[in-house]
Design a protein around this motif. Structure first.
Motif, PDB file in Angstrom:
ATOM      1  N   SER A 308     -65.299   0.746 -51.331  1.00 14.99           N
ATOM      2  CA  SER A 308     -63.888   0.513 -51.937  1.00 14.99           C
ATOM      3  C   SER A 308     -63.423   1.436 -50.772  1.00 14.99           C
ATOM      4  CB  SER A 308     -63.959   1.101 -53.263  1.00 14.99           C
ATOM      5  OG  SER A 308     -63.986   0.268 -54.198  1.00 14.99           O
ATOM      6  N   ASN A 309     -63.859   2.497 -50.522  1.00 15.49           N
ATOM      7  CA  ASN A 309     -63.351   3.532 -49.423  1.00 15.49           C
ATOM      8  C   ASN A 309     -63.169   2.773 -48.212  1.00 15.49           C
ATOM      9  OD1 ASN A 309     -64.007   5.556 -47.151  1.00 15.49           O
ATOM     10  ND2 ASN A 309     -62.529   6.459 -48.833  1.00 15.49           N
ATOM     11  N   ILE A 310     -64.160   1.915 -47.775  1.00 17.16           N
ATOM     12  CA  ILE A 310     -64.193   1.774 -46.328  1.00 17.16           C
ATOM     13  C   ILE A 310     -63.303   0.239 -46.444  1.00 17.16           C
ATOM     14  CG2 ILE A 310     -66.088   2.789 -45.181  1.00 17.16           C
ATOM     15  CD1 ILE A 310     -67.652   0.308 -45.764  1.00 17.16           C
ATOM     16  N   TYR A 316     -65.069  -2.500 -56.386  1.00 12.47           N
ATOM     17  CA  TYR A 316     -66.455  -1.895 -56.355  1.00 12.47           C
ATOM     18  C   TYR A 316     -66.290  -0.778 -57.226  1.00 12.47           C
ATOM     19  CZ  TYR A 316     -66.286  -5.079 -52.525  1.00 12.47           C
ATOM     20  OH  TYR A 316     -66.225  -6.326 -51.527  1.00 12.47           O
ATOM     21  N   LEU A 317     -65.307   0.263 -56.858  1.00 14.87           N
ATOM     22  CA  LEU A 317     -65.213   1.572 -57.583  1.00 14.87           C
ATOM     23  C   LEU A 317     -65.059   1.297 -59.129  1.00 14.87           C
ATOM     24  CD1 LEU A 317     -65.423   4.572 -57.432  1.00 14.87           C
ATOM     25  CD2 LEU A 317     -63.198   4.702 -56.589  1.00 14.87           C
ATOM     26  N   GLN A 318     -64.107   0.338 -59.179  1.00 16.65           N
ATOM     27  CA  GLN A 318     -63.952  -0.037 -60.622  1.00 16.65           C
ATOM     28  C   GLN A 318     -65.115  -0.365 -61.821  1.00 16.65           C
ATOM     29  OE1 GLN A 318     -61.002  -2.967 -60.461  1.00 16.65           O
ATOM     30  NE2 GLN A 318     -59.279  -1.665 -59.701  1.00 16.65           N
ATOM     31  N   GLN A 372     -70.455  13.355 -53.118  1.00 17.81           N
ATOM     32  CA  GLN A 372     -69.710  12.509 -52.347  1.00 17.81           C
ATOM     33  C   GLN A 372     -68.185  12.552 -52.449  1.00 17.81           C
ATOM     34  OE1 GLN A 372     -69.939   8.053 -53.463  1.00 17.81           O
ATOM     35  NE2 GLN A 372     -70.098   7.437 -51.533  1.00 17.81           N
ATOM     36  N   ASN A 373     -67.964  12.597 -53.832  1.00 17.49           N
ATOM     37  CA  ASN A 373     -66.394  13.079 -53.947  1.00 17.49           C
ATOM     38  C   ASN A 373     -66.253  13.972 -55.003  1.00 17.49           C
ATOM     39  OD1 ASN A 373     -64.149  12.355 -55.077  1.00 17.49           O
ATOM     40  ND2 ASN A 373     -64.415  10.248 -55.616  1.00 17.49           N
ATOM     41  N   LYS A 374     -65.891  15.146 -54.520  1.00 18.64           N
ATOM     42  CA  LYS A 374     -65.815  16.245 -55.302  1.00 18.64           C
ATOM     43  C   LYS A 374     -64.524  16.197 -56.223  1.00 18.64           C
ATOM     44  CE  LYS A 374     -68.733  18.669 -52.689  1.00 18.64           C
ATOM     45  NZ  LYS A 374     -68.730  17.430 -51.613  1.00 18.64           N
ATOM     46  N   THR A 375     -63.903  15.177 -56.385  1.00 15.18           N
ATOM     47  CA  THR A 375     -62.751  15.031 -57.568  1.00 15.18           C
ATOM     48  C   THR A 375     -63.674  14.401 -58.797  1.00 15.18           C
ATOM     49  OG1 THR A 375     -62.011  13.028 -56.544  1.00 15.18           O
ATOM     50  CG2 THR A 375     -60.901  15.033 -55.936  1.00 15.18           C
ATOM     51  N   ASP A 376     -64.922  13.755 -58.315  1.00 15.88           N
ATOM     52  CA  ASP A 376     -65.505  12.926 -59.534  1.00 15.88           C
ATOM     53  C   ASP A 376     -65.922  14.015 -60.564  1.00 15.88           C
ATOM     54  OD1 ASP A 376     -66.569  11.243 -61.181  1.00 15.88           O
ATOM     55  OD2 ASP A 376     -67.809  10.414 -59.747  1.00 15.88           O
ATOM     56  N   ALA A 377     -64.902  14.582 -61.243  1.00 19.83           N
ATOM     57  CA  ALA A 377     -65.578  15.656 -62.083  1.00 19.83           C
ATOM     58  C   ALA A 377     -66.399  15.229 -63.287  1.00 19.83           C
ATOM     59  CB  ALA A 377     -64.392  16.349 -62.606  1.00 19.83           C
ATOM     60  N   VAL A 585     -69.855  12.033 -46.707  1.00 19.93           N
ATOM     61  CA  VAL A 585     -69.063  12.870 -47.879  1.00 19.93           C
ATOM     62  C   VAL A 585     -67.663  12.453 -47.643  1.00 19.93           C
ATOM     63  CG1 VAL A 585     -68.139  15.130 -48.710  1.00 19.93           C
ATOM     64  CG2 VAL A 585     -70.905  14.868 -48.237  1.00 19.93           C
ATOM     65  N   LEU A 586     -66.997  11.882 -48.790  1.00 22.34           N
ATOM     66  CA  LEU A 586     -65.429  11.466 -48.748  1.00 22.34           C
ATOM     67  C   LEU A 586     -64.564  12.587 -48.997  1.00 22.34           C
ATOM     68  CD1 LEU A 586     -66.081   8.110 -50.433  1.00 22.34           C
ATOM     69  CD2 LEU A 586     -65.887   8.354 -48.054  1.00 22.34           C
ATOM     70  N   VAL A 587     -64.814  13.148 -50.145  1.00 25.64           N
ATOM     71  CA  VAL A 587     -63.641  14.242 -50.346  1.00 25.64           C
ATOM     72  C   VAL A 587     -64.545  15.542 -50.799  1.00 25.64           C
ATOM     73  CG1 VAL A 587     -61.737  14.702 -51.909  1.00 25.64           C
ATOM     74  CG2 VAL A 587     -62.564  12.101 -51.678  1.00 25.64           C
TER      75      VAL A 587
HETATM   76  C1  LIG Z   1     -63.029  10.051 -56.099  1.00 23.88           C
HETATM   77  O1  LIG Z   1     -63.265   9.973 -57.803  1.00 23.88           O
HETATM   78  C2  LIG Z   1     -62.138   9.927 -58.367  1.00 23.88           C
HETATM   79  C3  LIG Z   1     -62.540  10.110 -59.913  1.00 23.88           C
HETATM   80  O2  LIG Z   1     -63.483   8.992 -60.086  1.00 23.88           O
HETATM   81  C4  LIG Z   1     -61.256   8.511 -57.959  1.00 23.88           C
HETATM   82  O3  LIG Z   1     -60.409   8.359 -58.710  1.00 23.88           O
HETATM   83  C5  LIG Z   1     -61.131   8.477 -56.440  1.00 23.88           C
HETATM   84  O4  LIG Z   1     -60.733   7.339 -56.294  1.00 23.88           O
HETATM   85  C6  LIG Z   1     -62.309   8.655 -55.687  1.00 23.88           C
HETATM   86  N1  LIG Z   1     -62.209   8.621 -54.137  1.00 23.88           N
HETATM   87  C7  LIG Z   1     -62.956   8.121 -53.488  1.00 23.88           C
HETATM   88  C8  LIG Z   1     -62.412   8.332 -51.912  1.00 23.88           C
HETATM   89  O5  LIG Z   1     -63.984   7.537 -53.743  1.00 23.88           O
END
Ligand SMILES: *[C@@H]1O[C@H](CO)[C@@H](O)[C@H](O)[C@H]1NC(C)=O
Ligand SMILES: *[C@@H]1O[C@H](CO)[C@@H](O)[C@H](O)[C@H]1NC(C)=O
Ligand SMILES: CC(=O)N[C@H]1CO[C@H](CO)[C@@H](O)[C@@H]1O
Length: 587
Positions: A308-310, A316-318, A372-377, A585-587
């Motif tokens: 999804s990122n690229i 995909y992320l959904q 990979q994504n430090k906001t994915d708590a 690593v993305l975020v």
């Molecule tokens: C990182 O994870 C958060 C929470 O699941 C999501 O909303 C966000 O889109 C993600 N970011 C990336 C770059 O995948």
């Protein structure tokens, strides 16, 4: 199958003897462990899911392959490496800075080259810690690993190009059922990023050409969603991330799109198996009550998030976020995650919990999704909670002080650890500094690494068995013949790699080197490649005649990284998927 043979023995010894000779003649084709697995016993499920195939026995599965190894073997190996190192190394490993901008030099021409490269994969790199960080010996060993990779690859190229895998003794192609019996070049796609990291540019270029021109993802039968994701999608995405070559991205997206129908279920939990032509989905027939498997549907997140990122396409992320959220809300008895979940009813299946087969990489991807994504708590909190639970409930210490993860079945512990579960030493180490008790986690990681080392060291071959047990009479070994095989698996070396990075204790490099030498001694087929063996306790074990694609993707990559400077792959910037394919690593 075994049970039937026993009955025969009771009835008629003659038939048994006849059977014995029949087996002796055609033994290779039926041999271990496929042989025992016929009939879909539970044993089958124990190792099928995570690496869905058991090793096919080779038609030529005879004992020793020619030369008898004597005690001066390691000396001779050393001499050979030295000779080769002096004769060829930096020359055969040519690099083209233009074509491979982000690859750090795999072979510094002199020791002072252990400098940080601002544009390198390693970027920041690790602290350069004295002698052990990149001494001559490590360079020599690294070279040896590169030669092993060249051998594995060139033999595949020679005997099985375009096939999924190589049969190194028969010298022809091999395909496990996870690949749907069609030629999808699994070894190429799986091995490419290892070639890249090693700077084997010519081999890489040939592989890329094949991906671009010949790769067809059109299996005419059933494929494993999980295996295709970790090997093909993961492998191609890693090549894209390293090289920024759009060929890899386009192929990865093409494959992922074909996997999407598997996710169309009431719960969003995907089916295990998909037919690419008919689009029909199903589960493994042996899996508890038609369930999907935790380690399979829980091991999609890294690749799909990066997709999804690229691409900028959120679909995909959904898909994987839905899985994650669904699992997080489910009730769990005793706090542990069962290995089975039904995709339609959304209920757990059989109460079997494991950090080995069926469970393993689900836990790994919780931690790594967060890295990979430090906001994915959510991923991080699920990882923390899961680790707390498994350390409370599954972590055991043997009589003689070996620490291991047992499995749990219907509330009862089974004191067995899979080779697959040995990755936990690396995972827990990797997560330690982000945990609430770094010391405890590091100790568990090191203890597991030690136990898994013992499982290797206590064999005649110095390679570890598929599973080992802790019983009164023995620890970290197995007496069950269906657990004695070694199919070139990476998990123990993977843990050495992480523990080396985390502790800089040279012992881990020594352990890795011991395994590399054992591979040379027992698995190398001259002019053939590398084969698995059927009995690690037998110095002259029969071979299984399969060069697994993960040998190139993982085993050799982890060995190479173990003897390389940290900057070769900076773990602050890269996270390795469960097939050892690095994603950024993305975020
Ligand atoms: C990182 O994870 C958060 C929470 O699941 C999501 O909303 C966000 O889109 C993600 N970011 C990336 C770059 O995948
Ligand atoms: C992809 O990740 C990068 C961070 O590495 C971020 O800057 C970018 O916005 C992300 N793109 C999408 C579409 O999520
Ligand atoms: C829920 C579901 O569809 N389960 C199926 C899983 O796959 C097997 C065949 O492999 C079917 O028999 C189940 O019905």
């Amino acid at each position: 199958m075994c049970r039937r043979v026993l009955k025969l023995r009771e009835k008629n010894l003659v038939i048994l003897i006849f059977a014995f000779f029949t087996l002796a003649c055609f033994g290779g084709t039926f041999f271990l462990p496929d042989f025992w697995d016929l009939g879909g016993s539970e044993k089958l499920s124990a190792h099928v899911p995570v690496r869905m195939f058991v090793p096919d026995a080779g038609a030529h599965g005879q004992g020793v392959d020619g030369d008898v190894h004597k005690k001066d073997d390691s000396d001779r190996l050393w001499d050979k490496i030295r000779k080769n190192f002096l004769a060829k190394p930096p020359l055969t490993v040519r690099r083209d800075e233009e074509q491979f901008p982000v690859t750090p030099s795999p072979l510094p021409a002199n020791p002072s080259l252990n400098k940080k490269k601002s544009d390198g994969v390693g970027g920041g790199g690790g602290p350069s810690v004295g002698r052990s960080a990149d001494d001559e010996e490590s360079k020599m060993r690294r070279m040896k690993i590169v030669q092993m990779m060249q051998h594995a690859w060139s033999m595949y190229e020679k005997h099985a190009w375009g096939e999924n895998e190589l049969k190194p003794i028969s010298k022809r192609g091999h395909s496990a059922n996870i690949f749907g019996h069609s030629k999808m070049g699994a070894t190429i796609v799986d091995g490419l990023d290892t070639l890249y990291l090693m700077g084997l540019t010519e081999e890489f270029a040939r592989g890329r050409q094949w991906v671009k021109e010949s790769f067809r993802f059109e299996a005419n039968s059933d494929i494993s969603v999980f295996e295709v994701n970790i090997r093909f999608v993961g492998g191609l995405l890693a090549c894209y991330a390293l090289s920024k070559d759009a060929v890899f991205k386009d192929k990865a997206v093409e494959i992922a799109d074909k996997l999407l129908p598997a996710f169309e279920t009431e719960t969003g939990i995907p089916y295990a198996i998909l037919n690419l032509q008919t689009g029909s989905r199903k589960n493994w027939s042996w899996a508890s009550g038609g369930c999907s498997i935790l380690s399979e549907f829980g091991t999609l997140h890294l690749e799909f998030a990066y997709l999804s990122n690229i691409t900028g396409n959120p679909v995909y992320l959904q898909k994987v976020t839905r899985i994650r959220e669904y699992i997080s809300k489910m009730e769990r008895q005793d706090g542990v995650y069962p290995n089975y979940l039904h995709p339609s009813t959304g209920r757990w299946g059989q109460r079997h919990t494991s950090l080995g087969a069926l469970g393993d990489s689900f836990y790994e991807y919780l931690l790594k999704s967060w890295l990979q994504n430090k906001t994915d708590a959510l991923a991080k909190s699920m990882y923390d909670e899961a680790m707390k639970t498994v350390m409370d409930r599954l972590l055991q210490t043997s009589r003689n002080g070996l620490v291991y993860f047992a499995e749990m079945k219907n509330g009862r512990l089974e004191h067995k650890m899979d080779h697959l579960a040995c990755f936990t030493g690396g995972m827990i180490g990797l997560g330690a500094e982000h945990s609430d008790d770094k010391e405890k986690h590091m100790k568990v990681a090191k203890d597991i690494g030690k136990t898994c080392y013992e499982s290797y060291d206590r064999t005649a071959t110095k390679l570890g068995p598929e599973a080992f047990r802790f019983e009164d009479s023995s620890e970290a070994t197995t007496t069950r013949s269906q657990e004695k095989y070694y199919i070139l698996r990476p998990e123990v070396i993977e843990t050495y790699f992480y523990l080396w990075r985390l502790t800089k204790n040279n012992m881990y490099r020594e352990w890795g080197w011991q395994a590399a030498q054992a591979l040379e001694k027992h698995c190398l087929i001259k002019d053939g490649g590398y084969t698995g063996i059927k009995d690690v306790y037998d110095a002259h074990s029969a071979k299984d005649d399969v060069q697994q694609s993960f040998f190139l993707a993982e085993t050799l990559k982890y060995l190479y990284l173990l003897f390389s400077p940290d900057s070769t792959l900076d773990l602050d910037r890269w996270v390795l998927n469960t097939e050892a394919h690095p994603l950024p690593v993305l975020v």
